[in-house]
Design an enzyme around this catalytic site. Structure first.
Site, mmCIF file in Angstrom:
data_model
loop_
_atom_site.group_PDB
_atom_site.id
_atom_site.type_symbol
_atom_site.label_atom_id
_atom_site.label_comp_id
_atom_site.label_asym_id
_atom_site.label_seq_id
_atom_site.Cartn_x
_atom_site.Cartn_y
_atom_site.Cartn_z
ATOM 1 N N SER A 165 65.067 -3.021 25.597
ATOM 2 C CA SER A 165 63.735 -3.642 25.659
ATOM 3 C C SER A 165 63.716 -4.758 26.700
ATOM 4 C CB SER A 165 63.300 -4.166 24.286
ATOM 5 O OG SER A 165 64.171 -5.176 23.831
ATOM 6 N N LYS B 64 64.963 -12.189 17.224
ATOM 7 C CA LYS B 64 64.449 -12.113 15.869
ATOM 8 C C LYS B 64 64.976 -13.222 14.966
ATOM 9 C CE LYS B 64 61.872 -9.694 15.021
ATOM 10 N NZ LYS B 64 60.463 -9.280 15.272
#
Ligand SMILES: Cc1ncc(COP(=O)(O)O)c(C=O)c1O
Length: 310
Positions: free
Chosen positions: A259, A44
Site C-alpha cells: 500500500s 494502525k
C-alpha cells in the site's frame, strides 16, 4: 526514572525524502511518512491506541476485559501489542489468506484468531465479528470501520506531525484507504490549516488486488467513517505498478509494503503534473512484513532495475 511505555511512543514517525530515482519538476518535492516505524510496525498503532483508549474512557472496556475486532492484519497486530501491554484478551476475525508471517506474529503476541473466508476479505471478517459480538455480550467489539476514534487519532497526531515536519509547506497529501481513518483524519486536519491543500485518495483499480489493507470502495462494504467529501482527487492504482515501486525503492534502501508502493506511485504521478509543491505520501508499513510473499518481490518479465539519477 520516568520512562514512557511502548504504547506511549506511538506516533512521531519520520518524514523522509523520496530517493532521487524519478525525474520531477524542479520545484516539487515528495516526502514519505514512514509509519512502519511505529510500535507494532504500522500506521494502525495510532488508530488502535485511540480506539482502545476511547473504550476505556467510556467505561466499556474494563481491566482484564476481552477485545474483539476484524482486521486484515495490521490493526490486529496493533491491538495485540496494546492488549498485551494493558492486560486485555484479544479475539480477532481474520481472513484465512492473511500472510503466514502475519498470522505467526499475531499468535506469538497471544492473539486468538477466528479465521474467515478468504473470498470475502475483511468484509467477511467484519460480519463474523458482528456475530461473535452478539453471542458474547461481555466482549467489547471495537469496530474500527465505524469508530470515530479511528480517524480522530490521525486528526490529533498524523495531521499535526505532517504540518510541523513540513513547516506548513505541504500542498498535497496522498494516502490509500482501508477503513479510511488515515485519509479522513489527516485530511480534515490539514484542510483546517490550509484551505487549498489537495487530499489524494488512492484505491486499488479492481476488486481483486494485492494491496493488503486497502479497499476497492465501489465493491466493498463502505466503512461508516468514510467521508467522500475529504478527498479532492481520487486515483485508481494497479497492483503491478505498486509492486514495481516497492521493488524499486527496496533497491534504494527503503522497504515499503504494497500500500505504501501504491501511495508513492500515486504521489509521483501527481508530482509530475505540478510546477511546485510538497507532496506527502503515507507509507503504512514496512516491506519486511511481506518478505514471505515472493510475488511482490519477483521482477516482472523484462523489468529494468530503477537507478538513482546521476
Ligand atoms: C498496510 C495497510 N495499508 C493501508 C491501510 C489503510 O489505512 P486506513 O485504515 O487508515 O485507511 C491499512 C489498514 O489496515 C493497512 O494495514
Amino acid at each position: 526514572m520516568d520512562l514512557p511505555s511502548f504504547v506511549e511512543i506511538i506516533g512521531n514517525t519520520p518524514l523522509v525524502g523520496l530517493p532521487a530515482v524519478f525525474e520531477l519538476p524542479d520545484g516539487v518535492q515528495i516526502a514519505l511518512k514512514l509509519e512502519g516505524r511505529n510500535p507494532s510496525g504500522s500506521v494502525k498503532a495510532r488508530a488502535a491506541r485511540s480506539i482502545v483508549q476511547e473504550a476505556e474512557r467510556a467505561g466499556r472496556l474494563k481491566p482484564g476485559g476481552t477485545i474483539l475486532d476484524a482486521s486484515s492484519g495490521n490493526t490486529g497486530i496493533a491491538y495485540a501489542v496494546i492488549a498485551g501491554q494493558r492486560g486485555y484478551r484479544l479475539v480477532l476475525c481474520l481472513p484465512k489468506n492473511a500472510s503466514a508471517q502475519r498470522q505467526q506474529l499475531l499468535k506469538t503476541l497471544g492473539t486468538e484468531i477466528v479465521h474467515t473466508s478468504p473470498l470475502e476479505g475483511t468484509d467477511g471478517a467484519q460480519a463474523e465479528a458482528v456475530t461473535l459480538a452478539d453471542d458474547h455480550g461481555d466482549w467489547v467489539y471495537l469496530n474500527q470501520y465505524d469508530n470515530d476514534a479511528n480517524w480522530r487519532a490521525h486528526y490529533q497526531t498524523t495531521g499535526p506531525e505532517i504540518w510541523n515536519q513540513t513547516q506548513g509547506t505541504v500542498t498535497h497529501f496522498v494516502a490509500t484507504v482501508g477503513t479510511s481513518g488515515t485519509l479522513t483524519g489527516t485530511g480534515r486536519y490539514l484542510r483546517e490549516q490550509r484551505k487549498d491543500v489537495q487530499i489524494v485518495e488512492v484505491q486499488p483499480d479492481s476488486p481483486l488486488h494485492g494491496l493488503e489493507g486497502v479497499k476497492h470502495m465501489q465493491t466493498a462494504r463502505v466503512p461508516g467513517i468514510y467521508d467522500p467529501g475529504v478527498a479532492t482527487d481520487r486515483r485508481a492504482m494497479s497492483t503491478e505498478r505498486s509492486f514495481r515501486m516497492v521493488r524499486c525503492l527496496a533497491h534504494h534502501g527503503l522497504l515499503l509494503g504494497p500500500s505504501g508502493g501504491a501511495a508513492v506511485q500515486a504521489a509521483v504521478d501527481v508530482a509530475r503534473d505540478l510546477t511546485h509543491g510538497v507532496v506527502v505520501a503515507i507509507v503504512p508499513d514496512s516491506g519486511s512484513r511481506y518478505l514471505s510473499e515472493p510475488h511482490i518481490w519477483t521482477p516482472a518479465e523484462g523489468e529494468v532495475p530503477c537507478r538513482l539519477a546521476s
